[in-house]
Design a protein around this motif. Structure first.
Motif, mmCIF file in Angstrom:
data_model
loop_
_atom_site.group_PDB
_atom_site.id
_atom_site.type_symbol
_atom_site.label_atom_id
_atom_site.label_comp_id
_atom_site.label_asym_id
_atom_site.label_seq_id
_atom_site.Cartn_x
_atom_site.Cartn_y
_atom_site.Cartn_z
ATOM 1 N N MET A 105 56.458 15.169 65.443
ATOM 2 C CA MET A 105 57.086 14.642 66.632
ATOM 3 C C MET A 105 57.903 15.752 67.291
ATOM 4 O O MET A 105 58.788 16.334 66.672
ATOM 5 N N PRO A 106 57.612 16.094 68.499
ATOM 6 C CA PRO A 106 58.350 17.174 69.152
ATOM 7 C C PRO A 106 59.787 16.751 69.466
ATOM 8 O O PRO A 106 60.063 15.588 69.754
ATOM 9 N N HIS A 107 60.667 17.707 69.395
ATOM 10 C CA HIS A 107 62.078 17.464 69.715
ATOM 11 C C HIS A 107 62.348 17.953 71.119
ATOM 12 O O HIS A 107 62.481 19.141 71.365
ATOM 13 N N THR A 108 62.387 17.021 72.039
ATOM 14 C CA THR A 108 62.657 17.366 73.425
ATOM 15 C C THR A 108 63.849 16.572 73.907
ATOM 16 O O THR A 108 64.147 15.496 73.392
ATOM 17 N N GLN A 109 64.525 17.093 74.868
ATOM 18 C CA GLN A 109 65.670 16.395 75.426
ATOM 19 C C GLN A 109 65.185 15.282 76.338
ATOM 20 O O GLN A 109 64.298 15.471 77.159
ATOM 21 N N HIS A 110 65.769 14.147 76.167
ATOM 22 C CA HIS A 110 65.440 12.987 77.000
ATOM 23 C C HIS A 110 65.815 13.318 78.446
ATOM 24 O O HIS A 110 66.870 13.884 78.710
ATOM 25 N N PRO A 111 64.996 12.969 79.417
ATOM 26 C CA PRO A 111 65.304 13.310 80.809
ATOM 27 C C PRO A 111 66.645 12.760 81.282
ATOM 28 O O PRO A 111 67.282 13.338 82.128
ATOM 29 N N ASP A 112 67.063 11.639 80.722
ATOM 30 C CA ASP A 112 68.335 11.045 81.113
ATOM 31 C C ASP A 112 69.415 11.285 80.064
ATOM 32 O O ASP A 112 70.318 10.470 79.892
ATOM 33 N N ALA A 113 69.329 12.395 79.364
ATOM 34 C CA ALA A 113 70.265 12.674 78.271
ATOM 35 C C ALA A 113 71.710 12.652 78.753
ATOM 36 O O ALA A 113 72.596 12.167 78.055
ATOM 37 N N GLN A 114 71.949 13.166 79.931
ATOM 38 C CA GLN A 114 73.315 13.184 80.467
ATOM 39 C C GLN A 114 73.852 11.766 80.606
ATOM 40 O O GLN A 114 74.992 11.491 80.278
ATOM 41 N N GLU A 115 73.010 10.869 81.068
ATOM 42 C CA GLU A 115 73.434 9.484 81.254
ATOM 43 C C GLU A 115 73.605 8.763 79.930
ATOM 44 O O GLU A 115 74.495 7.926 79.779
ATOM 45 N N THR A 116 72.783 9.075 78.925
ATOM 46 C CA THR A 116 72.826 8.343 77.661
ATOM 47 C C THR A 116 73.945 8.822 76.744
ATOM 48 O O THR A 116 74.238 8.179 75.750
ATOM 49 N N ARG A 117 74.584 9.935 77.065
ATOM 50 C CA ARG A 117 75.667 10.427 76.206
ATOM 51 C C ARG A 117 76.914 9.567 76.322
ATOM 52 O O ARG A 117 77.803 9.656 75.504
ATOM 53 N N GLN A 118 76.991 8.751 77.303
ATOM 54 C CA GLN A 118 78.078 7.795 77.486
ATOM 55 C C GLN A 118 79.466 8.425 77.360
ATOM 56 O O GLN A 118 80.294 8.010 76.579
ATOM 57 N N GLY A 119 79.675 9.466 78.122
ATOM 58 C CA GLY A 119 81.001 10.065 78.167
ATOM 59 C C GLY A 119 81.268 11.135 77.127
ATOM 60 O O GLY A 119 82.336 11.714 77.090
ATOM 61 N N VAL A 120 80.329 11.409 76.245
ATOM 62 C CA VAL A 120 80.528 12.446 75.238
ATOM 63 C C VAL A 120 80.241 13.793 75.893
ATOM 64 O O VAL A 120 79.161 14.002 76.428
ATOM 65 N N ASP A 121 81.221 14.696 75.833
ATOM 66 C CA ASP A 121 81.050 16.002 76.461
ATOM 67 C C ASP A 121 80.259 16.969 75.597
ATOM 68 O O ASP A 121 79.658 17.903 76.096
ATOM 69 N N ALA A 122 80.296 16.780 74.292
ATOM 70 C CA ALA A 122 79.566 17.642 73.374
ATOM 71 C C ALA A 122 79.262 16.847 72.113
ATOM 72 O O ALA A 122 79.867 15.821 71.841
ATOM 73 N N VAL A 123 78.323 17.334 71.357
ATOM 74 C CA VAL A 123 77.994 16.703 70.085
ATOM 75 C C VAL A 123 78.936 17.254 69.025
ATOM 76 O O VAL A 123 79.119 18.463 68.912
ATOM 77 N N HIS A 124 79.559 16.367 68.281
ATOM 78 C CA HIS A 124 80.466 16.751 67.204
ATOM 79 C C HIS A 124 80.017 16.082 65.918
ATOM 80 O O HIS A 124 79.649 14.899 65.936
ATOM 81 N N LEU A 125 80.072 16.792 64.826
ATOM 82 C CA LEU A 125 79.801 16.195 63.527
ATOM 83 C C LEU A 125 80.953 15.263 63.194
ATOM 84 O O LEU A 125 82.123 15.641 63.297
ATOM 85 N N ASP A 126 80.655 14.037 62.801
ATOM 86 C CA ASP A 126 81.674 13.045 62.480
ATOM 87 C C ASP A 126 81.919 12.970 60.974
ATOM 88 O O ASP A 126 83.050 12.964 60.523
ATOM 89 N N HIS A 127 80.844 12.884 60.193
ATOM 90 C CA HIS A 127 80.973 12.818 58.743
ATOM 91 C C HIS A 127 79.693 13.315 58.093
ATOM 92 O O HIS A 127 78.647 13.391 58.737
ATOM 93 N N HIS A 128 79.813 13.636 56.833
ATOM 94 C CA HIS A 128 78.657 14.101 56.068
ATOM 95 C C HIS A 128 78.775 13.539 54.661
ATOM 96 O O HIS A 128 79.836 13.652 54.037
ATOM 97 N N ALA A 129 77.712 12.926 54.148
ATOM 98 C CA ALA A 129 77.711 12.419 52.780
ATOM 99 C C ALA A 129 77.454 13.577 51.821
ATOM 100 O O ALA A 129 76.471 14.307 51.969
#
Length: 144
Positions: free
Chosen positions: A1-25
């Motif tokens: 499955m190719p990893h491509t950015q969704h065309p509406d990625a900006q809209e789907t981030r819902q206010g998140v300015d950047a991706v941040h790691l939240d937790h790791h098991a």
């Protein structure tokens, strides 16, 4: 499955300015032992259990959630912690007090030594489950 950015990625981030790691098991044979070990080295406190997890808040919005693997082996991973330079020597002293050998290199070929990569200081050591832990005072310079 190719990893491509969704065309509406900006809209789907819902206010998140950047991706941040939240937790790791983090898998461990004994979640209490492993969480307490790294908390001692880093000068942090282990949180209250949350379901099957024992959290360690790193203070930057990221939590390590220790999870016991009782019936299967733990696959060692690498965890690198960017730490304040003023606390580095204290962390090394804690490793020494715990009887844990630290190394200048990730393959553990230079015992009792630190590195000075990228103008900072760093060291590697194993936790009770064989995870290769790293403390460093400067982030690695990555090519752009």
């Amino acid at each position: 499955m190719p990893h491509t950015q969704h065309p509406d990625a900006q809209e789907t981030r819902q206010g998140v300015d950047a991706v941040h790691l939240d937790h790791h098991a983090v898998h461990a044979r004994d979640r209490n032992l492993s969480a307490e070990f790294i908390a001692t080295v880093l000068g942090l406190e282990v949180g209250r259990p949350f379901g099957p997890f024992l959290p360690l808040d790193l203070g930057n919005g990221v939590t390590l959630d220790y999870y016991e693997l009782r019936d299967e082996p733990v696959q060692p991973q690498h965890y690198a912690f960017l730490v304040p330079d003023a606390q580095f020597d204290t962390m090394i002293a804690r490793l020494v007090a715990l009887g844990v050998t630290y190394y200048a290199d990730p393959r553990h070929g230079e015992p009792g030594r630190i590195n000075r990569l990228f103008g900072g200081r760093g060291a590697y050591f194993e936790d009770p489950d064989g995870h290769n832990m790293e403390i460093m005072t400067r982030p690695y310079a990555r090519p752009r």
